[in-house]
Design a protein around this motif. Structure first.
Motif, PDB file in Angstrom:
ATOM      1  N   GLU A 181       0.831  -1.210   0.000  1.00 28.73           N
ATOM      2  CA  GLU A 181       0.000   0.000   0.000  1.00 28.73           C
ATOM      3  C   GLU A 181       0.869   1.265   0.000  1.00 28.73           C
ATOM      4  N   ALA A 182       1.942   1.243   0.814  1.00 29.70           N
ATOM      5  CA  ALA A 182       2.836   2.397   0.878  1.00 29.70           C
ATOM      6  C   ALA A 182       3.548   2.618  -0.460  1.00 29.70           C
ATOM      7  N   LEU A 183       3.988   1.526  -1.096  1.00 32.18           N
ATOM      8  CA  LEU A 183       4.611   1.645  -2.420  1.00 32.18           C
ATOM      9  C   LEU A 183       3.633   2.242  -3.427  1.00 32.18           C
ATOM     10  N   THR A 184       2.384   1.795  -3.341  1.00 32.98           N
ATOM     11  CA  THR A 184       1.355   2.317  -4.243  1.00 32.98           C
ATOM     12  C   THR A 184       1.153   3.812  -4.035  1.00 32.98           C
ATOM     13  N   ASP A 185       1.051   4.231  -2.778  1.00 26.79           N
ATOM     14  CA  ASP A 185       0.872   5.657  -2.467  1.00 26.79           C
ATOM     15  C   ASP A 185       2.064   6.479  -2.950  1.00 26.79           C
ATOM     16  N   ARG A 194      -3.362   4.964  -9.657  1.00 24.32           N
ATOM     17  CA  ARG A 194      -3.429   4.016  -8.539  1.00 24.32           C
ATOM     18  C   ARG A 194      -3.371   2.566  -9.032  1.00 24.32           C
ATOM     19  N   ASP A 195      -4.139   2.238 -10.059  1.00 25.57           N
ATOM     20  CA  ASP A 195      -4.180   0.859 -10.547  1.00 25.57           C
ATOM     21  C   ASP A 195      -2.813   0.391 -11.025  1.00 25.57           C
ATOM     22  N   PHE A 196      -2.131   1.262 -11.774  1.00 24.41           N
ATOM     23  CA  PHE A 196      -0.817   0.891 -12.302  1.00 24.41           C
ATOM     24  C   PHE A 196       0.210   0.770 -11.180  1.00 24.41           C
ATOM     25  N   ALA A 197       0.186   1.709 -10.243  1.00 26.72           N
ATOM     26  CA  ALA A 197       1.141   1.682  -9.124  1.00 26.72           C
ATOM     27  C   ALA A 197       0.942   0.427  -8.276  1.00 26.72           C
ATOM     28  N   LEU A 198      -0.321   0.075  -8.033  1.00 30.81           N
ATOM     29  CA  LEU A 198      -0.619  -1.120  -7.241  1.00 30.81           C
ATOM     30  C   LEU A 198      -0.161  -2.383  -7.970  1.00 30.81           C
ATOM     31  N   GLN A 199      -0.387  -2.417  -9.278  1.00 28.50           N
ATOM     32  CA  GLN A 199       0.002  -3.593 -10.058  1.00 28.50           C
ATOM     33  C   GLN A 199       1.505  -3.830 -10.005  1.00 28.50           C
ATOM     34  N   ILE A 200       2.288  -2.801 -10.233  1.00 27.02           N
ATOM     35  CA  ILE A 200       3.744  -2.998 -10.264  1.00 27.02           C
ATOM     36  C   ILE A 200       4.316  -3.182  -8.859  1.00 27.02           C
ATOM     37  N   VAL A 205       6.882  -7.185  -5.240  1.00 23.45           N
ATOM     38  CA  VAL A 205       6.988  -7.938  -3.993  1.00 23.45           C
ATOM     39  C   VAL A 205       6.903  -9.441  -4.271  1.00 23.45           C
ATOM     40  N   MET A 206       5.935  -9.836  -5.095  1.00 21.69           N
ATOM     41  CA  MET A 206       5.773 -11.255  -5.420  1.00 21.69           C
ATOM     42  C   MET A 206       6.992 -11.788  -6.168  1.00 21.69           C
ATOM     43  N   GLY A 207       7.489 -11.029  -7.129  1.00 16.88           N
ATOM     44  CA  GLY A 207       8.635 -11.469  -7.922  1.00 16.88           C
ATOM     45  C   GLY A 207       9.900 -11.597  -7.089  1.00 16.88           C
ATOM     46  N   THR A 208      10.092 -10.670  -6.165  1.00 13.61           N
ATOM     47  CA  THR A 208      11.270 -10.732  -5.298  1.00 13.61           C
ATOM     48  C   THR A 208      11.211 -11.955  -4.395  1.00 13.61           C
ATOM     49  N   ALA A 209      10.023 -12.229  -3.836  1.00 14.69           N
ATOM     50  CA  ALA A 209       9.854 -13.408  -2.986  1.00 14.69           C
ATOM     51  C   ALA A 209      10.112 -14.688  -3.779  1.00 14.69           C
ATOM     52  N   LYS A 210       9.609 -14.727  -5.006  1.00 11.13           N
ATOM     53  CA  LYS A 210       9.816 -15.905  -5.855  1.00 11.13           C
ATOM     54  C   LYS A 210      11.296 -16.087  -6.175  1.00 11.13           C
TER      55      LYS A 210
END
Length: 265
Positions: A181-185, A194-200, A205-210
């Motif tokens: 949420e903070a990254l999106t803001d 907002r939609d684009f910021a939330l998507q990336i 986060v998911m890609g880094t964890a993977k």
């Protein structure tokens, strides 16, 4: 048949994960909750069976997933104790209730195993931490592991380490969501939609964890691989270090763990 006593956020997440992965069919599931709206909503969306009383569910299901709020657990266990057979399995996901505490209230009736799940179970990407202190034989344990694998990673944990495990996997999805949420803001503040910021943000986060899981590379090395001298990324890292980012994360996990330990007393 698998019975769910309580279909709040976590109980319904586990149920939906099992259905979404086709591990179970709707006809394999029976639910009971004091909130009729929750039952009606899940029946409408997933066409699962429901029990009108707790006794009906107990008499119908061989495996029972106990997913009620901690302050309701003892009352439910008291009723379970009166009707459950020694061959039935009780999977408890109730926070603050250890295996020994469950056994005591049930007076050693039924076969108990404690599981600490987390909400990503709904998309099959959760962590399902099973206590090594349980009453199941090897065949039953493998059955439960197979069932819960539909919700994500299944790990066996010593009972005394369940609180620390909860401090990370059980509670941190909320904190990771705050980070996204903070990254999106931040993206919005810098002109992104907002939609684009939330998507990336979520994908990053998911890609880094993977990347951590699949390459088995230490997170510190992955961080260094992105930080070029006098570059952009090191500016972000320095800012987080100045604000005590890692210390804040560690303290938050410590507080969660201590709270869990207190609840287990």
């Amino acid at each position: 048949m698998i019975g769910f006593i309580g279909v709040g956020n976590m109980g319904s997440a586990i149920m939906k994960g099992m259905l979404n992965s086709n591990t179970l069919q709707a006809s394999d599931i029976c639910i009971f909750d004091v909130d009729n709206v929750k039952i009606e909503t899940l029946q409408k969306e997933y066409n699962v069976n429901s029990a009108k009383t707790l006794l009906e569910l107990i008499n119908t299901c061989r495996i029972i997933i106990l997913a009620v709020k901690p302050n309701m657990c003892e009352n439910v266990l008291n009723e379970l104790r009166q009707h459950i057979s020694n061959n039935q399995i009780v999977i408890s996901i109730v926070a603050g209730w250890s295996t020994s505490k469950l056994r005591k209230v049930l007076e050693n009736k039924g076969k108990v195993i404690t599981v600490m799940p987390n909400t990503p179970a709904i998309v099959g990407a959760g962590v399902m931490a099973l206590s090594k202190d349980h009453d199941l034989d090897s065949i039953e344990l493998n059955e439960i592991k197979t069932l819960l694998k539909s919700n994500g990673l299944v790990v066996m944990v010593e009972e005394e380490k369940m609180a620390a495990t909860t401090g990370i996997s059980g509670t941190m999805p909320a904190c990771v969501a705050m980070y996204i949420e903070a990254l999106t803001d931040a993206g919005i503040a810098n002109g992104l939609s907002r939609d684009f910021a939330l998507q990336i943000a979520a994908q990053t986060v998911m890609g880094t964890a993977k990347m951590v899981l699949e390459t088995k590379t230490h997170p510190a090395i992955l961080k260094e691989q992105v930080c070029t001298p006098a570059g952009i990324t090191i500016e972000a890292v320095v800012s987080l270090e100045e604000d005590g980012f890692r210390g804040t994360v560690i303290r938050s996990v410590n507080r969660c763990t201590q709270k869990c330990i207190e609840m287990l007393k």
